[in-house]
Design a protein around this motif. Structure first.
Motif, mmCIF file in Angstrom:
data_model
loop_
_atom_site.group_PDB
_atom_site.id
_atom_site.type_symbol
_atom_site.label_atom_id
_atom_site.label_comp_id
_atom_site.label_asym_id
_atom_site.label_seq_id
_atom_site.Cartn_x
_atom_site.Cartn_y
_atom_site.Cartn_z
ATOM 1 N N MET A 54 -30.858 -9.585 8.992
ATOM 2 C CA MET A 54 -32.049 -9.717 9.754
ATOM 3 C C MET A 54 -32.075 -9.416 11.048
ATOM 4 N N LYS A 55 -32.700 -8.791 11.581
ATOM 5 C CA LYS A 55 -32.728 -8.479 13.306
ATOM 6 C C LYS A 55 -34.111 -9.090 13.452
ATOM 7 N N PHE A 56 -34.094 -9.893 14.816
ATOM 8 C CA PHE A 56 -34.944 -10.596 15.358
ATOM 9 C C PHE A 56 -35.811 -9.361 16.082
ATOM 10 N N ASN A 57 -37.222 -9.354 15.932
ATOM 11 C CA ASN A 57 -38.093 -8.360 16.452
ATOM 12 C C ASN A 57 -39.315 -8.795 17.146
ATOM 13 N N GLY A 58 -39.032 -9.868 17.761
ATOM 14 C CA GLY A 58 -40.172 -10.343 18.773
ATOM 15 C C GLY A 58 -40.771 -11.679 18.019
ATOM 16 N N ILE A 59 -42.033 -11.992 18.870
ATOM 17 C CA ILE A 59 -42.847 -13.242 18.626
ATOM 18 C C ILE A 59 -44.340 -12.935 18.749
ATOM 19 N N GLU A 60 -45.205 -13.485 17.915
ATOM 20 C CA GLU A 60 -46.648 -13.337 18.310
ATOM 21 C C GLU A 60 -47.080 -14.519 18.197
ATOM 22 N N SER A 61 -48.153 -14.790 19.468
ATOM 23 C CA SER A 61 -48.704 -16.141 19.485
ATOM 24 C C SER A 61 -49.826 -16.150 18.361
ATOM 25 N N GLY A 62 -50.096 -17.617 18.002
ATOM 26 C CA GLY A 62 -51.039 -17.935 16.870
ATOM 27 C C GLY A 62 -51.850 -19.218 17.441
ATOM 28 N N PHE A 84 -47.226 -20.002 15.603
ATOM 29 C CA PHE A 84 -46.907 -18.642 16.039
ATOM 30 C C PHE A 84 -46.043 -18.017 14.815
ATOM 31 N N THR A 85 -45.653 -16.438 15.207
ATOM 32 C CA THR A 85 -45.082 -15.831 14.151
ATOM 33 C C THR A 85 -43.879 -15.148 14.834
ATOM 34 N N LEU A 86 -42.633 -15.662 14.079
ATOM 35 C CA LEU A 86 -41.490 -14.732 14.384
ATOM 36 C C LEU A 86 -41.426 -13.659 13.629
ATOM 37 N N LYS A 87 -41.099 -12.580 14.217
ATOM 38 C CA LYS A 87 -40.825 -11.289 13.282
ATOM 39 C C LYS A 87 -39.263 -10.826 13.387
ATOM 40 N N PHE A 88 -39.192 -10.481 12.041
ATOM 41 C CA PHE A 88 -37.885 -9.967 11.875
ATOM 42 C C PHE A 88 -37.890 -8.543 10.978
ATOM 43 N N ILE A 89 -36.718 -7.744 11.292
ATOM 44 C CA ILE A 89 -36.511 -6.632 10.494
ATOM 45 C C ILE A 89 -35.602 -6.790 9.415
ATOM 46 N N SER A 90 -35.572 -6.253 8.331
ATOM 47 C CA SER A 90 -34.475 -6.211 7.518
ATOM 48 C C SER A 90 -34.179 -4.911 6.614
ATOM 49 N N SER A 91 -33.100 -4.403 6.591
ATOM 50 C CA SER A 91 -32.785 -3.208 5.965
ATOM 51 C C SER A 91 -32.566 -3.533 4.456
ATOM 52 N N ASN A 92 -32.300 -4.624 3.876
ATOM 53 C CA ASN A 92 -32.246 -4.865 2.647
ATOM 54 C C ASN A 92 -33.581 -6.059 2.482
ATOM 55 N N PRO A 93 -33.778 -6.120 1.217
ATOM 56 C CA PRO A 93 -34.634 -7.096 0.640
ATOM 57 C C PRO A 93 -34.007 -8.631 0.460
ATOM 58 N N VAL A 94 -34.512 -9.609 1.425
ATOM 59 C CA VAL A 94 -34.131 -10.731 1.487
ATOM 60 C C VAL A 94 -35.014 -12.016 0.832
ATOM 61 N N ASN A 95 -34.564 -13.152 0.484
ATOM 62 C CA ASN A 95 -35.212 -14.129 0.170
ATOM 63 C C ASN A 95 -35.425 -15.034 1.396
ATOM 64 N N LEU A 96 -36.387 -15.333 2.091
ATOM 65 C CA LEU A 96 -36.558 -16.085 3.317
ATOM 66 C C LEU A 96 -35.736 -17.527 3.090
ATOM 67 N N LYS A 97 -36.085 -18.073 2.128
ATOM 68 C CA LYS A 97 -35.118 -19.453 1.950
ATOM 69 C C LYS A 97 -33.557 -19.303 2.002
ATOM 70 N N ASP A 98 -32.985 -17.960 1.804
ATOM 71 C CA ASP A 98 -31.726 -17.862 1.796
ATOM 72 C C ASP A 98 -31.197 -17.776 3.225
ATOM 73 N N VAL A 99 -32.420 -17.145 4.254
ATOM 74 C CA VAL A 99 -31.710 -16.816 5.273
ATOM 75 C C VAL A 99 -32.444 -17.616 6.675
ATOM 76 N N LEU A 100 -33.629 -18.268 6.273
ATOM 77 C CA LEU A 100 -34.187 -19.187 7.579
ATOM 78 C C LEU A 100 -34.156 -20.640 7.019
ATOM 79 N N SER A 101 -34.024 -21.446 8.290
ATOM 80 C CA SER A 101 -34.022 -22.552 8.137
ATOM 81 C C SER A 101 -34.395 -23.287 9.381
ATOM 82 N N ILE A 102 -34.656 -24.620 9.407
ATOM 83 C CA ILE A 102 -34.817 -25.344 10.782
ATOM 84 C C ILE A 102 -33.976 -26.671 11.039
#
Length: 181
Positions: A1-9, A48-66
């Motif tokens: 996944m590639k980071f593609n910016g942020i949006e305010s909420g 807020f929203t973090l935006k990502f681009i992925s060239s392949n389908p991903v399960n967010l639980k597998d790639v995002l954590s705090i």
């Protein structure tokens, strides 16, 4: 996944200045925000929203954590008590059963227990002390999607580490929470 910016909420002035990208090549983004005034939020409010681009389908639980690898993961309530920060995963359709970590946790006055139901369901929410003694119970019909049950300190005749369990006819899940006096 590639980071593609942020949006305010709900954090209106939240922008690129609130994130650190120095370790982005290692897959890490540091986030920091502070404001003196309180925010009144519900479980469905996006800060807020973090935006990502992925060239392949991903399960967010597998790639995002705090984590606390760059800065400590914590938030503060109006009494400046430390609250944990958690990442909850939901799909847009809301068709999964999920019991989320209560917030705030630890808590002293109240806490919210959020859960997602795949369909309108009859459910039982039970809070127990570590001996298994039931200290709170709420049974009822809940709607499909995100639900919130607010638990007041006065609802519980216990403190310390407690367990809470959500049961439906098809699903069951249990989590821990901490009530401080």
């Amino acid at each position: 996944m590639k980071f593609n910016g942020i949006e305010s909420g709900a954090l209106v002035n939240f922008d690129e200045s609130n994130i650190g990208l120095s370790k982005l090549n290692n897959g890490e983004i540091a986030i920091s925000w502070n404001k003196v005034t309180n925010l009144n939020l519900d479980a469905n409010t996006a800060l807020f929203t973090l935006k990502f681009i992925s060239s392949n389908p991903v399960n967010l639980k597998d790639v995002l954590s705090i984590t606390s690898s760059q800065i400590k993961k914590e938030a503060y309530n109006e009494e400046l008590e430390v609250m944990d920060v958690n990442l909850n995963y939901r799909n847009a359709e809301g068709n999964v059963f999920a019991l989320y970590q209560n917030t705030p946790n630890p808590f002293s006055d109240y806490t919210n227990i959020n859960f997602n139901l795949p369909e309108n369901s009859h459910a039982l929410l039970t809070i127990m002390d570590l001996t298994g003694k039931v200290v709170y119970s709420r049974e009822g019909d809940f709607t499909k999607g995100m639900n919130t049950v607010k638990i007041e300190k006065s609802d519980l005749n216990a403190s310390g580490v407690l367990m809470y369990k959500l049961e439906t006819s098809d699903n069951i899940d249990t989590k821990k929470m901490i009530m401080i006096k």
